[in-house]
Design a protein around this motif. Structure first.
Motif, PDB file in Angstrom:
ATOM      1  N   PHE A 121       0.838  -1.197   0.000  1.00 47.36           N
ATOM      2  CA  PHE A 121       0.000   0.000   0.000  1.00 47.36           C
ATOM      3  C   PHE A 121       0.877   1.252   0.000  1.00 47.36           C
ATOM      4  N   LEU A 122       1.906   1.273   0.851  1.00 43.62           N
ATOM      5  CA  LEU A 122       2.812   2.424   0.887  1.00 43.62           C
ATOM      6  C   LEU A 122       3.507   2.607  -0.451  1.00 43.62           C
ATOM      7  N   THR A 123       3.942   1.520  -1.025  1.00 42.33           N
ATOM      8  CA  THR A 123       4.632   1.589  -2.310  1.00 42.33           C
ATOM      9  C   THR A 123       3.735   2.177  -3.389  1.00 42.33           C
ATOM     10  N   ASP A 124       2.503   1.675  -3.486  1.00 41.85           N
ATOM     11  CA  ASP A 124       1.576   2.168  -4.502  1.00 41.85           C
ATOM     12  C   ASP A 124       1.153   3.600  -4.218  1.00 41.85           C
ATOM     13  N   LEU A 125       0.957   3.914  -2.940  1.00 41.46           N
ATOM     14  CA  LEU A 125       0.553   5.274  -2.581  1.00 41.46           C
ATOM     15  C   LEU A 125       1.648   6.270  -2.961  1.00 41.46           C
ATOM     16  N   ALA A 126       2.903   5.877  -2.701  1.00 37.01           N
ATOM     17  CA  ALA A 126       4.016   6.765  -3.043  1.00 37.01           C
ATOM     18  C   ALA A 126       4.058   7.034  -4.539  1.00 37.01           C
ATOM     19  N   LYS A 127       3.788   6.000  -5.342  1.00 36.69           N
ATOM     20  CA  LYS A 127       3.793   6.202  -6.792  1.00 36.69           C
ATOM     21  C   LYS A 127       2.736   7.214  -7.217  1.00 36.69           C
ATOM     22  N   GLU A 128       1.607   7.202  -6.543  1.00 31.88           N
ATOM     23  CA  GLU A 128       0.519   8.104  -6.918  1.00 31.88           C
ATOM     24  C   GLU A 128       0.741   9.527  -6.399  1.00 31.88           C
ATOM     25  N   VAL A 129       0.988   9.662  -5.100  1.00 36.14           N
ATOM     26  CA  VAL A 129       1.014  11.014  -4.525  1.00 36.14           C
ATOM     27  C   VAL A 129       2.241  11.798  -4.944  1.00 36.14           C
ATOM     28  N   PHE A 130       3.342  11.101  -5.268  1.00 36.54           N
ATOM     29  CA  PHE A 130       4.548  11.821  -5.662  1.00 36.54           C
ATOM     30  C   PHE A 130       4.671  11.974  -7.171  1.00 36.54           C
ATOM     31  N   ASP A 131       3.621  11.639  -7.882  1.00 38.40           N
ATOM     32  CA  ASP A 131       3.586  11.876  -9.319  1.00 38.40           C
ATOM     33  C   ASP A 131       3.492  13.382  -9.551  1.00 38.40           C
ATOM     34  N   SER A 132       4.489  13.941 -10.218  1.00 39.25           N
ATOM     35  CA  SER A 132       4.541  15.392 -10.398  1.00 39.25           C
ATOM     36  C   SER A 132       3.376  15.912 -11.233  1.00 39.25           C
ATOM     37  N   ASN A 133       2.681  15.043 -11.929  1.00 34.80           N
ATOM     38  CA  ASN A 133       1.525  15.479 -12.718  1.00 34.80           C
ATOM     39  C   ASN A 133       0.305  15.775 -11.839  1.00 34.80           C
ATOM     40  N   ARG A 134       0.343  15.354 -10.577  1.00 33.31           N
ATOM     41  CA  ARG A 134      -0.800  15.592  -9.687  1.00 33.31           C
ATOM     42  C   ARG A 134      -0.814  17.018  -9.133  1.00 33.31           C
ATOM     43  N   GLY A 135       0.286  17.740  -9.262  1.00 27.92           N
ATOM     44  CA  GLY A 135       0.312  19.147  -8.869  1.00 27.92           C
ATOM     45  C   GLY A 135       0.839  19.438  -7.491  1.00 27.92           C
ATOM     46  N   LEU A 136       1.115  18.417  -6.694  1.00 27.25           N
ATOM     47  CA  LEU A 136       1.610  18.675  -5.338  1.00 27.25           C
ATOM     48  C   LEU A 136       3.136  18.697  -5.272  1.00 27.25           C
ATOM     49  N   TRP A 137       3.779  17.987  -6.167  1.00 23.57           N
ATOM     50  CA  TRP A 137       5.228  17.849  -6.101  1.00 23.57           C
ATOM     51  C   TRP A 137       5.848  18.136  -7.464  1.00 23.57           C
ATOM     52  N   LEU A 138       7.042  18.698  -7.421  1.00 23.09           N
ATOM     53  CA  LEU A 138       7.851  18.907  -8.611  1.00 23.09           C
ATOM     54  C   LEU A 138       9.187  18.206  -8.420  1.00 23.09           C
ATOM     55  N   VAL A 139       9.926  18.044  -9.498  1.00 23.13           N
ATOM     56  CA  VAL A 139      11.245  17.427  -9.416  1.00 23.13           C
ATOM     57  C   VAL A 139      12.278  18.387  -9.983  1.00 23.13           C
ATOM     58  N   ASN A 140      13.474  18.348  -9.405  1.00 17.90           N
ATOM     59  CA  ASN A 140      14.556  19.166  -9.941  1.00 17.90           C
ATOM     60  C   ASN A 140      15.318  18.378 -11.003  1.00 17.90           C
ATOM     61  N   LYS A 141      16.438  18.907 -11.424  1.00 18.22           N
ATOM     62  CA  LYS A 141      17.179  18.274 -12.520  1.00 18.22           C
ATOM     63  C   LYS A 141      17.726  16.909 -12.123  1.00 18.22           C
ATOM     64  N   ASN A 142      17.814  16.645 -10.831  1.00 17.94           N
ATOM     65  CA  ASN A 142      18.288  15.343 -10.356  1.00 17.94           C
ATOM     66  C   ASN A 142      17.139  14.399 -10.022  1.00 17.94           C
ATOM     67  N   ASN A 143      15.922  14.770 -10.465  1.00 15.95           N
ATOM     68  CA  ASN A 143      14.722  13.978 -10.185  1.00 15.95           C
ATOM     69  C   ASN A 143      14.450  13.836  -8.692  1.00 15.95           C
ATOM     70  N   GLU A 144      14.795  14.875  -7.941  1.00 19.67           N
ATOM     71  CA  GLU A 144      14.518  14.908  -6.510  1.00 19.67           C
ATOM     72  C   GLU A 144      13.258  15.745  -6.277  1.00 19.67           C
ATOM     73  N   LEU A 145      12.429  15.274  -5.377  1.00 14.95           N
ATOM     74  CA  LEU A 145      11.124  15.883  -5.151  1.00 14.95           C
ATOM     75  C   LEU A 145      11.187  17.074  -4.193  1.00 14.95           C
ATOM     76  N   TYR A 146      10.311  18.040  -4.440  1.00 15.39           N
ATOM     77  CA  TYR A 146      10.103  19.139  -3.503  1.00 15.39           C
ATOM     78  C   TYR A 146       8.686  19.662  -3.714  1.00 15.39           C
TER      79      TYR A 146
END
Length: 1013
Positions: free
Chosen positions: A709-734
């Motif tokens: 569940f955690l694994t699948d949830l992470a894939k969804e919520v950290f998807d930058s297309n959802r609008g909550l998170w962006l990635v920098n040039k190193n594909n690191e989330l913020y």
């Protein structure tokens, strides 16, 4: 004839009363009679005293009349002078004498000081002159005051007596000067000045008073050191400590003081500075400082090294004697040019006073802080000269010509930043712009390196008074270098300075040695069992408590360690103190201390300062955690979590006390948010999946399904297309800094995601997600620097670096304290400080601009999002637990170690199921194939089975549940599959190693994954 026995006898009471009187009545009567006799005697004595007093009054009046007549008959003669002295403070008589002296001419009275009755004249005139000085001090606005002051001018002027009497005149003037200094000349003159309303600058008395202020320094030869020191001390303690002295005087008097103030001889006060400071109250110290600032700075360039040293030491001593914020009270509104607003980051407010007694009961009495002085706005305005760029530049330039004064300059700046913390950034930034690199090199090579403070052979000898001179230079270097690091990119930090490139003022070898010094100092102060001494004890040579030193050193140490963590420049084990303490006992004591200070659920988190006070070991772990090996800290964290579970009565194996949630495949984030948003996630969570057909998936969640569940949830919520998170040039989330991300619904999502990641940390479950370092810093309450900006916005970073090293005039670039934001094609201007659009970026403030821009992009834009995320995270993980790690270590806790897979460690901690065992031919073939895989293929294999491609931080023994392999039949065409929820590889019984390798590589590279079979 009397008959015997029948005569009438008189009864006699030998007590003196009738027989009917009681004993008590007798005592009262005797007492009353005695009191009457005493009262009568007192009345007689009082009458005699009154009569004697009245006779005395009459006699004194008669004598004064006689003396008055004698004085009027011979006002300028010796007898008249004797009469005046005996009359004393009679304002009318004193006025007559002053008028007579002035009318007769200055020579008339001076001539008597060389005649046969010289001594008598000297004694009597001195007494008379003191009377008129006291009169002028008490009634400075009297019509007679000017006459009195003119008489004093005749007696004290260094030119009048020598002109009238010749060579003997100087001796006479010196004699009068010595007498008046012994009878409070300067306190009386100060009283006279303060008695004239500040708006009455036109008073005729003021110019005469100012002349009297300066005369002694023209009369006394500095060789007469005791008398000269006495005069100088009285001048500073008296008139120069008056509020708003320059505002009280007419312009010509200010000019006279500026020209005649004995600044060039101030070095004579070098040994008396503390005496001057201690004689003054707090407000008087501020006034003395402000008044000196009005007269001294313009003359810096004309001073020799000893005088410059002394004035800097006097400034420093005055500031050291003031409470923090004394020069910047809360009500003060700073000017635009010096505005330094507090940054709105999420760090601990370590500058605020915190009451430890609210956290834990202690018996020690904590005295309240000293009250701040109430200062006039004009005084505060004058004091801003101290922190102005012009003043700092003048000091830097002048002390450069006198190298021996540099330590005094460094102590002065340190004290200025301590007593005026809101101006510290401005002062230090200007020094950095002026010549920070050269000063930092000078400080380290000339003073700090050889100071012995924090040396490896004697890390505990910090309190030795013999090292008092070493502390100001070390602490100033700490402050200065911490400021430099704010705007120093990695390219500059690691530069050797070749090809005229900007370079780090300290070499990497020097930084290694310097950081070792700081490490030893900080660890010694955190490790002390008696933290009361750290809080209350004073540091030799500076006006700081040990706690303040510890905070300064820690700030610089953390910044250096952050650089080293990102790109190592120190040898292995450099930061550790394992040689000084036993790790086993450290773990036990840390766990015990954490239990002792554990707080109720919902209580406000302890600050790092409070923790340091209550627990030396937790103080180390929360402030300088890198001194303890990472593995030790992870072990401590697991102990903390285990204790927390025990205290909450949590049993992971109790199937009846679980929160339950049903989530649909493809809607894991949405259902998880709805079902678990308010759940107690510290309790075990049982997840039930609903497949695409609406059917409940079979199986019992023993922990593995929740991991999935955690694994699948992470894939969804950290998807930058959802609008909550962006990635920098190193594909690191913020967090997305856009407006959408700050809406209440989005903030609730950040809060939920924080709780879920906190749950993963709490359970030790690895999640395949990588965050940007500057965002992880927010978890720890740390501030982001310019070097963090490169990973977020490379173009802006390069632009700021260009600005920092721009050799032309920055004003040519037409920049101001604003920044442009664009969202959905709409640009808007953000002011970095109030009225920032009206503040141009100049050479002196460009470092502040760089820092503001970096802070805005790295912190302000994502503050609300970060706060919401951290609120959810801290619901699961105690803040002080997180502070035991830095950003890189937090990433390891979340997602494992980014190191090659250790196959021997993996095999040692692998379980087998079905027909498999370690010696089964297929298992032997599997490990043979695994040994032939390259590092990237091994990570893919681990990711295929566990969903995370990095090993656990302490090895595969920490993987929960353990890595497992189960047989999946004999079908040679079937690919291996996995159940990532339980870290299980389902491996068919292949006949050859070649087939096994081909099928395994095909599976791990093709995206095949979870299998329910």
């Amino acid at each position: 004839m009397f008959i015997l026995g029948q005569e009438k006898r008189r009864r006699i009471n030998l007590g003196g009363a009738t027989s009917a009187s009681s004993h008590v009545d007798i005592l009262h009567q005797a007492k009353a009679q005695r009191s009457q006799r005493q009262d009568s005697r007192k009345r007689q004595e009082s009458a005699a005293h009154i009569q004697a007093w009245w006779r005395g009054v009459c006699r004194r009046r008669a004598v004064k009349r006689e003396l008055r007549l004698l004085f009027e008959a011979d006002a300028l003669g010796l007898n008249g002078l004797r009469a005046l002295v005996l009359i004393g403070r009679n304002e009318e008589v004193l006025a007559q004498w002053s008028s007579a002296v002035l009318q007769e001419g200055e020579g008339a009275i001076l001539q008597h000081f060389v005649g046969p009755e010289r001594n008598s004249w000297l004694v009597l005139v001195r007494r008379a002159a003191l009377l008129i000085l006291q009169s002028a001090a008490d009634f400075p606005q009297s019509q007679h005051t000017v006459a009195h002051l003119r008489v004093l001018d005749v007696l004290l002027s260094p030119s009048i007596a020598p002109r009238v009497l010749g060579p003997q005149g100087a001796e006479v003037t010196l004699e009068f000067t010595r007498y008046f200094l012994g009878h409070n000349l300067y306190p009386l003159l100060a009283k006279a000045i303060s008695g004239i309303p500040i708006e009455l600058k036109s008073s005729a008395a003021l110019p005469l008073i100012v002349l009297l202020l300066t005369y002694p320094f023209q009369t006394i030869n500095p060789a007469h050191s005791e008398l000269y020191i006495a005069a100088y001390t009285q001048l500073l303690i008296g008139p120069f400590s008056l509020p708003l002295l320059p505002n009280r005087l007419p312009l010509q008097s200010i000019t006279h003081i500026a020209a005649n103030f004995p600044l060039s001889n101030i070095s004579i006060l070098a040994s008396s500075i503390l005496e001057v400071v201690e004689a003054l109250a707090t407000e008087a110290r501020v006034h003395l400082l402000a008044n000196l600032v009005a007269f001294v700075p313009p003359r810096y360039a004309k001073l020799d090294s000893s005088s410059l040293n002394t004035i800097l030491q006097l400034f420093t001593a005055l500031m050291d004697a003031l409470p923090t914020h004394a020069l910047d009270p809360p009500s003060r509104k700073t000017s635009v040019a010096s505005r330094k607003h507090a940054l709105d980051d999420s760090s601990d407010s370590e500058s605020e006073s915190e009451d430890i007694t609210r956290v834990i009961a202690v018996n020690a009495f904590v005295p309240p802080p000293p009250p701040l002085p109430t200062l006039d706005a004009r005084t505060l305005t004058r004091l801003t000269t101290l922190v102005s760029t012009g003043h700092i530049t003048s000091l830097l330039t002048t002390t450069q010509r006198h190298p021996s004064t540099r330590p005094s300059l460094y102590a002065f700046v340190l004290s200025l930043c301590t007593v005026w913390p809101k101006q510290a950034d401005s002062v230090l930034s200007h020094i950095v712009v002026s010549n920070g690199g050269g000063i930092a090199r000078e400080l380290y090579k000339g003073y700090v390196r050889s100071s012995g403070l924090g040396s490896d052979d004697s890390p505990t000898g910090l309190t030795d008074p013999a090292r008092a001179k070493s502390w100001p230079t070390l602490l100033f270097l700490v402050d200065l270098y911490s400021t430099m690091l704010l705007t120093m990119g990695d390219d500059e930090f690691f530069s050797s300075g070749k090809n005229n490139a900007p370079r780090n003022p300290l070499t990497l070898d020097e930084l290694t040695a310097f950081s070792r010094q700081l490490r030893n100092i900080a660890f010694t102060l955190y490790w002390r069992e008696d933290q009361t001494d750290v809080q209350e004890g004073r540091v030799p040579g500076v006006a700081l408590k040990w706690e303040g030193v510890r905070e300064k050193v820690t700030k610089c140490l953390l910044a250096l360690h952050a650089r080293d963590s990102r790109k190592p420049f120190t040898p292995p084990g450099h930061w550790l103190v394992t040689a000084q303490i036993d790790m086993s006992s450290f773990i036990e004591a840390a766990v015990f201390e954490e239990q002792q200070i554990a707080q109720p659920v919902g209580a406000k988190a302890l600050t790092k300062r409070q923790i340091s006070y209550l627990s030396p070991r937790l103080g180390v772990l929360n402030n300088i955690p890198f001194t303890i090996p990472f593995e030790v800290r992870v072990s401590i964290l697991r102990n903390f979590i285990a204790n927390d579970m025990q205290n909450r009565g949590i049993d992971r194996h109790d199937l009846h006390r679980r929160a339950r949630a049903t989530v649909r495949r493809g809607h894991v984030a949405e259902d998880g948010f709805d079902k678990l948003g308010e759940a107690d996630l510290k309790q075990p969570i049982e997840i039930t999946f609903i497949d695409q057909f609406g059917e409940q998936e079979m199986g019992i969640d023993g922990g593995g399904v929740f991991k999935e569940f955690l694994t699948d949830l992470a894939k969804e919520v950290f998807d930058s297309n959802r609008g909550l998170w962006l990635v920098n040039k190193n594909n690191e989330l913020y967090p997305n800094p856009g407006q959408y991300a700050t809406e209440p619904h989005s903030l609730n999502w950040y809060r939920f995601i924080g709780r879920i990641l906190g749950k993963a940390l709490y359970e030790g479950i690895l999640v395949d997600v990588v965050f940007a370092s500057f965002f992880l810093a927010k978890w720890l309450g740390k501030q982001s620097f310019l070097d963090d900006l490169e990973s977020l916005d490379p173009e802006l970073y390069q632009g700021l670096v260009f600005l920092k090293h721009y050799t032309g005039d920055p004003e040519d670039l037409a920049l101001n304290f604003t920044i442009s934001d664009e969202e959905f094609g709409v640009a808007k201007t953000i002011e970095l400080v109030p009225h920032g659009s009206n503040i141009a970026v100049t050479r002196s403030n460009r470092l502040e601009y760089i820092h503001r821009v970096s802070h805005y992009r790295l912190t302000r834009q994502i503050k609300r999002q970060s706060d919401a995320f951290f609120e959810g995270l801290s619901d699961m993980i105690d803040v002080k637990w997180l502070r035991m790690f830095n950003q890189q270590e937090l990433q390891i806790l979340l997602g494992g170690v980014n190191t090659p897979v250790d196959l021997q460690d993996l095999r040692k901690h692998t379980n087998y199921g079905g027909l498999y065992a370690d010696d089964h031919p297929t298992i032997v073939a599997f490990w043979n194939v695994a040994n032939t895989l390259n590092p990237e293929q091994r990570r893919l294999m681990v990711r295929f089975v566990t969903s995370v491609g990095r090993p656990p931080l302490l090895g595969f023994k920490e993987l929960v549940p353990n890595f497992s392999i189960r047989d999946a039949g004999e079908d040679q065409s079937r690919l291996p599959t996995s159940s990532t929820c339980v870290n299980l590889l389902k491996l068919p019984r292949y006949k050859s190693e070649k087939v096994l390798k081909d099928k395994l590589l095909q599976a791990i590279t093709s995206g095949a994954g979870f299998d329910l079979s």
